[in-house]
Scaffold this active site. Structure first.
Site, short mmCIF file in Angstrom:
data_model
loop_
_atom_site.label_atom_id
_atom_site.label_comp_id
_atom_site.label_asym_id
_atom_site.label_seq_id
_atom_site.Cartn_x
_atom_site.Cartn_y
_atom_site.Cartn_z
N SER A 119 0.84 -1.20 0.00
CA SER A 119 0.00 0.00 0.00
C SER A 119 0.88 1.26 0.00
CB SER A 119 -0.97 -0.06 1.18
OG SER A 119 -2.02 0.87 1.04
N ASP A 173 -10.08 -5.21 -3.81
CA ASP A 173 -9.49 -4.15 -2.98
C ASP A 173 -10.36 -2.89 -3.06
OD1 ASP A 173 -7.89 -2.21 -1.74
OD2 ASP A 173 -6.04 -3.15 -2.46
N HIS A 204 -7.87 -5.68 0.55
CA HIS A 204 -6.62 -4.94 0.77
C HIS A 204 -5.81 -5.65 1.84
CE1 HIS A 204 -4.20 -1.38 0.15
NE2 HIS A 204 -4.16 -1.12 1.45
#
Length: 223
Positions: A119, A173, A204
């Site tokens: 991320s 996600d 995610h």
């Protein structure tokens, strides 16, 4: 004046390490978040790999009402084009570059260092690695995207064009939509970087199949 090195959670092998993986966490997490992943990778005991999980600095994050938390950069909006704050990304990239250089100074060559990120951490990895001035072993960019992709063509360093870049994303996600990760992959390939792309049936996060694939990839690039 050189800033102090980022504090890290460190996982060291029983023998003298000859390779290093620097793994950058996501927004609001810390180096402790991904540290438990090392045994899950089930890497051969013969691989003397040091894992470093640095803690991002604490800073106010606009989309979270200005609350201070560990973050590699501020997020002022969730808009695709302006999600990542370039100044913050560049500042964190310099801090991670210092960490890489410290490993090189300790005796682990750059071509035995993997830069990984999830991320927000992946944003830093995808910003720093293509601009880094020494050849790395590999880059792992998970559930992430790219800051200011239009800058890459003029700023890229050719030295890591052949370095393997594993990019992976969850199809469900909702934090970083899969199209943002795929756009970053396309930017990498358009700039002739050696990137691969794969998706998983997940949100995610990471899943067991992805961990298995990461393990195989690490064994390949650090064999």
């Amino acid at each position: 004046m050189t800033q102090p090195l980022l504090p890290c959670v460190e996982n060291t092998p029983s023998s003298t390490p000859d390779a290093c993986v620097i793994w950058l966490h996501g927004l609001g997490d810390s180096g402790h978040g991904f540290a438990p992943i090392v045994p899950e990778l089930k890497l051969p005991g013969s691989m003397a790999i040091k894992f470093l999980f640095p803690h991002a600095p604490e800073r106010p994050v606009t989309i979270n009402g200005g609350m201070r938390m560990r973050a590699w950069y501020d997020i002022k909006s969730l808009d695709f084009e302006s999600r990542a704050d370039l100044d913050g990304v560049e500042e964190s990239a310099r801090l991670v570059e210092q960490l890489i250089n410290a490993q090189i100074d300790s005796g682990i060559p750059a071509n035995r260092i993997v830069l990984a990120g999830f991320s927000q951490g992946g944003v830093i990895a995808l910003h720093l690695a293509p601009r880094f001035n020494a050849k790395l072993a590999g880059v792992l960019a998970l559930s992430t995207y790219m800051c200011e992709p239009s800058l890459l063509a003029n700023q890229a360093n050719d030295i890591n064009k052949q370095t393997p870049v594993m990019m992976a994303h969850g199809e469900q996600d909702e934090v970083v939509p899969v199209f943002m990760g795929n756009a970053a992959f396309k930017t990498m390939t358009e700039n002739v970087f050696n990137a691969t792309w794969q998706t998983y049936t997940m949100q995610h996060n990471v899943c067991m199949q992805e961990l298995n694939d990461i393990s195989a990839w690490l064994q390949s690039v650090l064999s």
